[in-house]
Design an enzyme around this catalytic site. Sequence first.
Site, PDB file in Angstrom:
ATOM      1  N   LYS A 152      -3.453   4.306  -4.351  1.00  0.00           N
ATOM      2  CA  LYS A 152      -4.458   3.365  -5.487  1.00  0.00           C
ATOM      3  C   LYS A 152      -5.419   2.584  -4.594  1.00  0.00           C
ATOM      4  CE  LYS A 152      -2.006   4.111  -9.263  1.00  0.00           C
ATOM      5  NZ  LYS A 152      -2.590   5.035 -10.047  1.00  0.00           N
ATOM      6  N   CYS A 153      -6.441   2.283  -5.279  1.00  0.00           N
ATOM      7  CA  CYS A 153      -7.476   1.477  -4.745  1.00  0.00           C
ATOM      8  C   CYS A 153      -6.828   0.055  -4.437  1.00  0.00           C
ATOM      9  CB  CYS A 153      -8.740   1.239  -5.548  1.00  0.00           C
ATOM     10  SG  CYS A 153      -9.803   2.621  -5.370  1.00  0.00           S
ATOM     11  N   PRO A 154      -7.355  -0.328  -3.294  1.00  0.00           N
ATOM     12  CA  PRO A 154      -8.243  -0.084  -2.203  1.00  0.00           C
ATOM     13  C   PRO A 154      -8.119   0.969  -1.216  1.00  0.00           C
ATOM     14  CG  PRO A 154      -7.471  -2.240  -1.500  1.00  0.00           C
ATOM     15  CD  PRO A 154      -6.640  -1.812  -2.660  1.00  0.00           C
ATOM     16  N   ILE A 155      -6.740   1.633  -1.278  1.00  0.00           N
ATOM     17  CA  ILE A 155      -6.352   2.417  -0.022  1.00  0.00           C
ATOM     18  C   ILE A 155      -7.072   3.403   0.250  1.00  0.00           C
ATOM     19  CG2 ILE A 155      -4.349   3.871   0.890  1.00  0.00           C
ATOM     20  CD1 ILE A 155      -3.892   0.637   0.814  1.00  0.00           C
ATOM     21  N   ASP A 203      -7.021   8.002  -8.200  1.00  0.00           N
ATOM     22  CA  ASP A 203      -6.991   6.638  -8.756  1.00  0.00           C
ATOM     23  C   ASP A 203      -8.419   6.741  -9.582  1.00  0.00           C
ATOM     24  OD1 ASP A 203      -6.968   4.204  -9.747  1.00  0.00           O
ATOM     25  OD2 ASP A 203      -6.861   3.187  -7.680  1.00  0.00           O
TER      26      ASP A 203
END
Lengths: 377, 100
Positions: free
Chosen positions: B36-39, B63
Amino acid sequence: MAYLDAASTEPLHPAAREALLAALDVGWADPARLYGSGRRVRLLLDQARAEVAEILGARADEVSFTSSGTQAVHLGVLGGLAGRKRAGRRLVVSAVEHSSVLHAAGVHERDGGSVETVGVEITGRVSPAAFAAAVAEPGTALACLQTANHEVGTLQPVAEAGEACQAAGVPLFVDAAQSAGRLPIPPGWSILAASAHKWGGPAGVGVLAVRKGVRWRSPYPEDDRESRRVPGFENVPAVVAAAAALRARVAEAAAESARLSALVDRIRHEVPRLVPDVEVIGDPVERLPHLVTFSCLYVEGEALLTELDKAGFAVSSGSSCTASTLRPSHVLEAMGVLTHGNVRVSLPRGVSADDVERFLTVLPDIVRRIRHSLGVH
Amino acid sequence: MWRRKPAPRELPQESAAARPSAPPATALTIDALGRKCPIPIIMLADQINTVGLGAVVAVLADDPAAFTDIPAWCRLKSHEHVASYELPQGGWSIHVRRNY
């Protein structure tokens, strides 16, 4: 707790509270009845209508009260389309309208109509030329444009859109929920919607105004209430309180809007100075006085809201992890700006400058800690 | 609800150029599928400097936020978002050129 989420709902204005309590005692009878108590309630209702109409720049007989802003939007959009069925089935909306507008557009699409979406610039503003071109297409039944965006605060070119619509012979539905009571309503609307709890009135009161001569037909079964525009028994005490709040807000607006706008300028200026890798979003000048949005790179929106809540700040976010849909805000997507690490700060009437300073003090460390936990240094 | 049109999407100045049907080869592929963001963006920021100047990194992400956020990151960081290609299994291969 510092409440910085006025765009979700404004705390009840003291004038509304006072009016509500008084009207609960005297405003309970049926305003459609001809006996004395009914006539007195009818008088209260029509007085509230006249006040709201004057402030919004409408005639009293153009204004109906609904049971919410969302209901006003649904009735405005679907009723505007129904009234123009013979002109066409094409609906024009901006990409950054409130979800209530887009969901009404979805109903129209499922009914066999078509929806043309006009994109926005990176500030969130619709290009007047693109909007004008879209409404000039043959078969356009209705166009929809908000006065101001609810997530980023950018003002839309409603007056210009109104001129384009008039030239094309297309009615313009204007969602004024975020700006009513804070800024004057721009000219050019054919159908207008607003929501009382956004200006400090009670929840459960919306406003639907339909300009005289505009074709509009209720999408609901027939009902005699509110000039046959809105079904159901009127909540007169709440309507009276909504009008009192609007009157009080407009009287305070010049001084309070300037004060809030200066605080927003301070946040817009200080956040990128205090926090590295931040994008402040929306138009810096053509904006609502009380609302500012920014996105922090490498930060999860939900973590940011949780930490700010722990630090005593109530704010909102358009990041996907904070939405029930797990999708980022369609507004931020349409603008092409960062959707993660998003924070919307919207200042309520009377917010203290100290609360804003405290927010600016705690934010940098919160962002630093969240980034650190994700391995970003 | 209005949504940005799905990939492939290119920068306006490149849209006139012919686009190969399959994504072109890249110097590095970052697999952020399921993250998932911000990953995905943190992974990109961490690794973009491992490729040469002017080389292209592909970020695989599913995502929905990544589809908007990686081009926005490029704009903020002055790298170039080359194009985004839809993946057959869902998600996108988002191509970013290292500019500095």
